[in-house]
Design a protein around this motif. Structure first.
Motif, short mmCIF file in Angstrom:
data_model
loop_
_atom_site.label_atom_id
_atom_site.label_comp_id
_atom_site.label_asym_id
_atom_site.label_seq_id
_atom_site.Cartn_x
_atom_site.Cartn_y
_atom_site.Cartn_z
N LYS A 168 -3.20 -7.57 -2.98
CA LYS A 168 -4.50 -7.96 -2.43
C LYS A 168 -4.32 -8.97 -1.30
O LYS A 168 -4.96 -8.86 -0.24
CB LYS A 168 -5.39 -8.55 -3.53
N HIS A 169 -3.46 -9.95 -1.52
CA HIS A 169 -3.17 -10.96 -0.49
C HIS A 169 -2.57 -10.30 0.75
O HIS A 169 -2.96 -10.63 1.89
CB HIS A 169 -2.22 -12.01 -1.05
N ALA A 170 -1.64 -9.38 0.54
CA ALA A 170 -1.01 -8.69 1.66
C ALA A 170 -2.03 -7.88 2.45
O ALA A 170 -2.05 -7.90 3.69
CB ALA A 170 0.11 -7.79 1.16
N ASN A 171 -2.90 -7.17 1.74
CA ASN A 171 -3.92 -6.37 2.43
C ASN A 171 -4.91 -7.25 3.19
O ASN A 171 -5.29 -6.92 4.32
CB ASN A 171 -4.65 -5.48 1.43
N ASN A 172 -5.33 -8.34 2.58
CA ASN A 172 -6.23 -9.27 3.28
C ASN A 172 -5.58 -9.79 4.56
O ASN A 172 -6.24 -9.93 5.60
CB ASN A 172 -6.58 -10.45 2.37
N THR A 173 -4.28 -10.06 4.49
CA THR A 173 -3.57 -10.62 5.63
C THR A 173 -3.41 -9.60 6.76
O THR A 173 -3.71 -9.89 7.91
CB THR A 173 -2.18 -11.13 5.19
N ILE A 174 -2.93 -8.40 6.43
CA ILE A 174 -2.70 -7.42 7.50
C ILE A 174 -4.01 -6.91 8.08
O ILE A 174 -4.07 -6.53 9.26
CB ILE A 174 -1.81 -6.25 7.02
N ASN A 175 -5.08 -6.92 7.28
CA ASN A 175 -6.39 -6.53 7.82
C ASN A 175 -6.89 -7.56 8.82
O ASN A 175 -7.47 -7.21 9.85
CB ASN A 175 -7.40 -6.37 6.68
N ARG A 176 -6.67 -8.84 8.55
CA ARG A 176 -7.07 -9.90 9.49
C ARG A 176 -6.23 -9.82 10.76
O ARG A 176 -6.74 -10.06 11.86
CB ARG A 176 -6.91 -11.28 8.86
N LEU A 177 -4.96 -9.47 10.62
CA LEU A 177 -4.09 -9.35 11.78
C LEU A 177 -4.36 -8.07 12.56
O LEU A 177 -3.97 -7.95 13.73
CB LEU A 177 -2.61 -9.36 11.35
N GLY A 178 -5.02 -7.12 11.92
CA GLY A 178 -5.34 -5.86 12.59
C GLY A 178 -4.16 -4.91 12.70
O GLY A 178 -4.11 -4.08 13.61
N VAL A 179 -3.21 -5.01 11.77
CA VAL A 179 -2.01 -4.17 11.83
C VAL A 179 -1.92 -3.19 10.66
O VAL A 179 -0.90 -2.52 10.49
CB VAL A 179 -0.73 -5.04 11.87
N GLU A 180 -2.99 -3.09 9.87
CA GLU A 180 -2.92 -2.33 8.62
C GLU A 180 -2.58 -0.85 8.84
O GLU A 180 -1.93 -0.21 8.00
CB GLU A 180 -4.22 -2.46 7.82
#
Length: 225
Positions: A114-126
């Motif tokens: 969940k933390h990883a997904n929240n992070t990459i979504n904010r970075l826009g690299v998902e």
């Protein structure tokens, strides 16, 4: 730069895919301290000492809390990752570079999915991350545990000799190097992430995006020649 083909790109998450200056992980670290204080009924200074002891004894605070205090991992992970992700900005350059890297792009983290997904979504690299291997996937064995690395390699059928692992904590690169991976240290000013022994670090950078960009430029040059 690298003189062999890389088919699998492995990235740590915190302080690696995003700059440490964002202070995102500082929020996590602060919440870990509060968690230890409240759940072990310690004052904050005693909690910091206990947290440090657990980290160095078990490889992570969570692992120590599970083994010595029977703390449930989901309870811990949900609490410490309840943070403000708005400090992260979209990183279009990183997203473009990830899209151009040949092969699979994986995240290998001691945090939660969940933390990883929240992070990459904010970075826009998902869209350019193929999969995430989190602490639960590792059966809560944290990096640099060799069994954790083995589980990761087996899950994704990774050939170590054609893989690169980028990470900000020096010691976490050791298991990767020992099985033949190329290692990249993303240097920070965090003393706890450093090590006197750098023998298993093959490349270093203070800026992941710039280093990957240089790699792509060198790759394109080799293709043209």
């Amino acid at each position: 730069m690298i003189n062999k083909k890389i088919e699998t790109w492995i990235f740590d998450l915190d302080n690696t895919l995003y700059p440490t200056e964002s202070n995102l992980f500082d929020q996590v670290a602060k919440k870990i301290g509060i968690f230890v204080s409240e759940n072990l009924q310690l004052d904050i200074e005693s909690a910091k000492k206990e947290q440090k002891r657990l980290y160095y004894s078990y490889g992570s605070t969570l692992s120590g809390l599970m083994q010595e205090y029977d703390i449930k991992p989901d309870y811990f992970l949900e609490y410490v990752h309840d943070i403000d992700y708005s400090v992260l900005k979209k990183n279009k350059k990183l997203d473009l570079i990830l899209s151009q890297l040949p092969g699979k792009k994986l995240i290998y983290t001691n945090g939660s999915k969940k933390h990883a997904n929240n992070t990459i979504n904010r970075l826009g690299v998902e869209k350019n991350i193929d999969s995430i291997f989190d602490i639960e996937d590792a059966n809560f064995l944290p990096k640099p545990n060799a069994d954790s690395m083995l589980k990761f390699v087996n899950k994704f059928k990774i050939e170590p000799s054609s893989a690169l692992f980028a990470e900000d904590i020096v010691i976490n690169l050791k298991p990767a190097s020992l099985i033949g991976m190329t290692t990249l240290l993303v240097k920070t000013n965090n003393i706890w992430a450093s090590s006197v022994d750098m023998s298993f670090v093959h490349h270093t950078t203070t800026n992941l995006v710039d280093w990957l960009n240089l790699f792509l430029n060198s790759l394109h040059t080799r293709i043209k020649n």
